[in-house]
Design a protein around this motif. Structure first.
Motif, mmCIF file in Angstrom:
data_model
loop_
_atom_site.group_PDB
_atom_site.id
_atom_site.type_symbol
_atom_site.label_atom_id
_atom_site.label_comp_id
_atom_site.label_asym_id
_atom_site.label_seq_id
_atom_site.Cartn_x
_atom_site.Cartn_y
_atom_site.Cartn_z
ATOM 1 N N GLN A 1 33.837 32.770 41.214
ATOM 2 C CA GLN A 1 35.083 32.264 40.238
ATOM 3 C C GLN A 1 36.534 32.633 41.418
ATOM 4 N N GLN A 2 36.280 34.475 42.382
ATOM 5 C CA GLN A 2 37.434 34.723 42.547
ATOM 6 C C GLN A 2 38.972 35.251 41.190
ATOM 7 N N TYR A 3 37.991 35.155 40.242
ATOM 8 C CA TYR A 3 39.113 36.368 39.472
ATOM 9 C C TYR A 3 38.054 36.653 38.882
ATOM 10 N N VAL A 4 38.269 37.867 38.080
ATOM 11 C CA VAL A 4 37.883 38.487 36.547
ATOM 12 C C VAL A 4 38.713 39.058 36.075
ATOM 13 N N SER A 5 38.262 39.226 34.779
ATOM 14 C CA SER A 5 39.632 39.018 33.300
ATOM 15 C C SER A 5 38.726 40.266 32.400
ATOM 16 N N LEU A 6 39.529 40.799 32.490
ATOM 17 C CA LEU A 6 39.027 42.312 31.386
ATOM 18 C C LEU A 6 39.447 42.309 30.164
ATOM 19 N N PRO A 7 39.122 41.997 29.150
ATOM 20 C CA PRO A 7 40.094 41.750 27.907
ATOM 21 C C PRO A 7 40.390 43.084 27.565
ATOM 22 N N ASP A 8 41.506 43.542 26.934
ATOM 23 C CA ASP A 8 41.683 44.665 26.500
ATOM 24 C C ASP A 8 40.580 45.927 26.908
ATOM 25 N N ARG B 1 44.582 34.643 29.552
ATOM 26 C CA ARG B 1 45.396 35.751 29.827
ATOM 27 C C ARG B 1 45.642 36.846 28.232
ATOM 28 N N SER B 2 45.513 37.284 26.901
ATOM 29 C CA SER B 2 45.343 37.827 26.045
ATOM 30 C C SER B 2 46.210 39.528 26.295
ATOM 31 N N ALA B 3 47.275 39.580 25.722
ATOM 32 C CA ALA B 3 47.770 40.945 25.695
ATOM 33 C C ALA B 3 47.057 41.883 26.128
ATOM 34 N N GLY B 4 46.890 42.934 27.165
ATOM 35 C CA GLY B 4 45.609 43.725 26.835
ATOM 36 C C GLY B 4 44.847 43.540 27.705
ATOM 37 N N ALA B 5 44.295 42.934 28.907
ATOM 38 C CA ALA B 5 43.717 41.976 29.250
ATOM 39 C C ALA B 5 44.237 42.055 31.211
ATOM 40 N N LEU B 6 42.935 42.634 31.390
ATOM 41 C CA LEU B 6 43.444 42.950 33.147
ATOM 42 C C LEU B 6 42.384 42.182 33.704
ATOM 43 N N CYS B 7 43.383 41.447 34.981
ATOM 44 C CA CYS B 7 42.696 40.278 35.843
ATOM 45 C C CYS B 7 42.641 40.611 37.195
ATOM 46 N N ILE B 8 41.661 40.379 38.303
ATOM 47 C CA ILE B 8 41.968 40.917 39.244
ATOM 48 C C ILE B 8 41.462 39.465 40.251
ATOM 49 N N PHE B 9 42.089 38.745 40.899
ATOM 50 C CA PHE B 9 42.418 37.671 41.285
ATOM 51 C C PHE B 9 42.226 37.783 42.993
ATOM 52 N N ARG B 10 42.155 36.393 43.880
ATOM 53 C CA ARG B 10 42.359 36.105 45.102
ATOM 54 C C ARG B 10 43.361 35.943 45.608
ATOM 55 N N GLY B 11 44.060 36.086 45.435
ATOM 56 C CA GLY B 11 45.950 35.156 44.527
ATOM 57 C C GLY B 11 46.033 34.693 46.934
ATOM 58 N N CYS B 12 45.603 35.384 47.501
ATOM 59 C CA CYS B 12 45.770 35.371 48.810
ATOM 60 C C CYS B 12 45.180 34.071 49.362
ATOM 61 N N ASN B 13 43.954 33.417 48.395
ATOM 62 C CA ASN B 13 43.617 32.077 48.956
ATOM 63 C C ASN B 13 43.042 31.530 47.623
ATOM 64 N N ALA B 14 43.350 31.607 47.012
ATOM 65 C CA ALA B 14 44.200 30.408 45.252
ATOM 66 C C ALA B 14 45.405 30.618 45.455
ATOM 67 N N LEU B 15 45.358 28.971 45.122
ATOM 68 C CA LEU B 15 46.610 28.681 44.966
ATOM 69 C C LEU B 15 46.921 29.296 42.925
ATOM 70 N N HIS B 16 47.619 29.759 42.502
ATOM 71 C CA HIS B 16 48.207 30.156 41.472
ATOM 72 C C HIS B 16 49.459 29.761 40.683
ATOM 73 N N ARG B 17 49.529 29.410 39.420
ATOM 74 C CA ARG B 17 50.745 29.398 38.647
ATOM 75 C C ARG B 17 51.106 29.325 37.303
ATOM 76 N N VAL B 18 52.686 29.717 37.179
ATOM 77 C CA VAL B 18 52.725 29.924 35.684
ATOM 78 C C VAL B 18 53.418 29.188 35.138
#
Ligand SMILES: [Fe+2]
Length: 270
Positions: free
Chosen positions: A36-43, A213-230
């Motif tokens: 999925q080109q990203y991973v999230s690690l809560p807390d 993206r809850s507070a405390g979550a670490l996120c690693i993602f392939r931002g170079c090939n996946a368009l993303h926005r906030v």
């Protein structure tokens, strides 16, 4: 604050290289990143460490560089007149945020403790499949605190250069500030302009995934090939995020021109 008091080792036992739990964690990170080109690690960070990092960001906020620009999704502020007006390189989008450079907040800030700790660097290196990784040695770039006040946002873009992007949510906004990405928008060898254009011109692209993206979550993602926005931040509470840059070689420092744009630094006199 010691690294063990910053990283939530109860949930993420990254110090014990022989632990089956650590091996299972790394396997999950690799699998999710590939699929999925990203991973999230809560807390990932403990609450007390997070509170301290938020306090450091608030205290340093007057030193933040306010970036406000119209830019295309390749982070360029000028388009290409040789291409059609609706080409992705000519679709300009608004972005606004406040950036705290590495040297503008305290050295004992928990995000720096986390970044410089070998077990974290090793976990990331094994997960993204590029060992070994090294700390960036630029005065501005290694760890940033990226703050979004009411109305700040980041329009669709690809991150440049780095094969992966790592962020840590320290404080979420009351509303807005939602992170969305479109996995596999392009490949290293294919810009996929037609698809990129469809994403950029659609209000709600069907392939966009919302990454919680809850507070405390670490996120690693392939931002170079996946368009993303906030999405635009709403409410009084700032969205505050740690951003980390690891390198594939030791001794890397940044480009003074990039530092001038991103951090408002004057390039060193030549
Ligand atoms: Fe980005």
């Amino acid at each position: 604050m010691k690294p063990e008091d910053v990283v939530n080792l109860d949930l993420y036992p990254i110090t014990d290289r022989a632990s089956p739990d650590r091996a299972a964690l790394i396997a999950r990170l690799k699998r999710d990143l590939d699929a999925q080109q990203y991973v999230s690690l809560p807390d990932f960070i403990r609450p007390r460490a997070r509170d301290r990092a938020v306090a450091d960001a608030m205290a340093a906020l007057h030193r933040a560089h306010h970036n406000s620009s119209n830019r295309n999704c390749y982070l360029q502020q000028t388009g290409d007149p040789a291409l059609p007006a609706d080409h992705p390189r000519n679709i300009m989008l608004e972005a606004s945020s406040r950036m705290l450079a590495y040297d503008s907040f305290p050295d004992d800030c928990p995000v720096k403790t986390l970044y410089h700790w070998a077990p974290v660097r090793q976990m990331v290196a094994e997960s993204v499949g590029s060992e070994p990784l090294y700390d960036n040695e630029d005065p501005c770039q290694p760890v940033n605190l990226l703050c979004y006040q009411r109305g700040d946002r980041s329009a669709w873009h690809f991150d440049s250069v780095n094969a992966f992007t790592m962020t840590l949510m320290l404080q979420a906004s009351e509303a807005g500030g939602d992170f969305e990405m479109v996995p596999h928008t392009r490949r290293d060898d294919d810009q996929n302009y037609d698809y990129v254009q469809r994403v950029l011109t659609s209000q709600r692209p069907a392939d966009a995934v919302a990454v919680a993206r809850s507070a405390g979550a670490l996120c690693i993602f392939r931002g170079c090939n996946a368009l993303h926005r906030v999405s635009p931040v709403e409410g009084d509470r700032m969205r505050i995020m740690g951003v980390f840059v690891y390198e594939r070689e030791p001794g890397i420092t940044g480009d003074p021109e990039v530092n001038a744009t991103v951090y408002g630094r004057n390039p060193a006199p030549t």
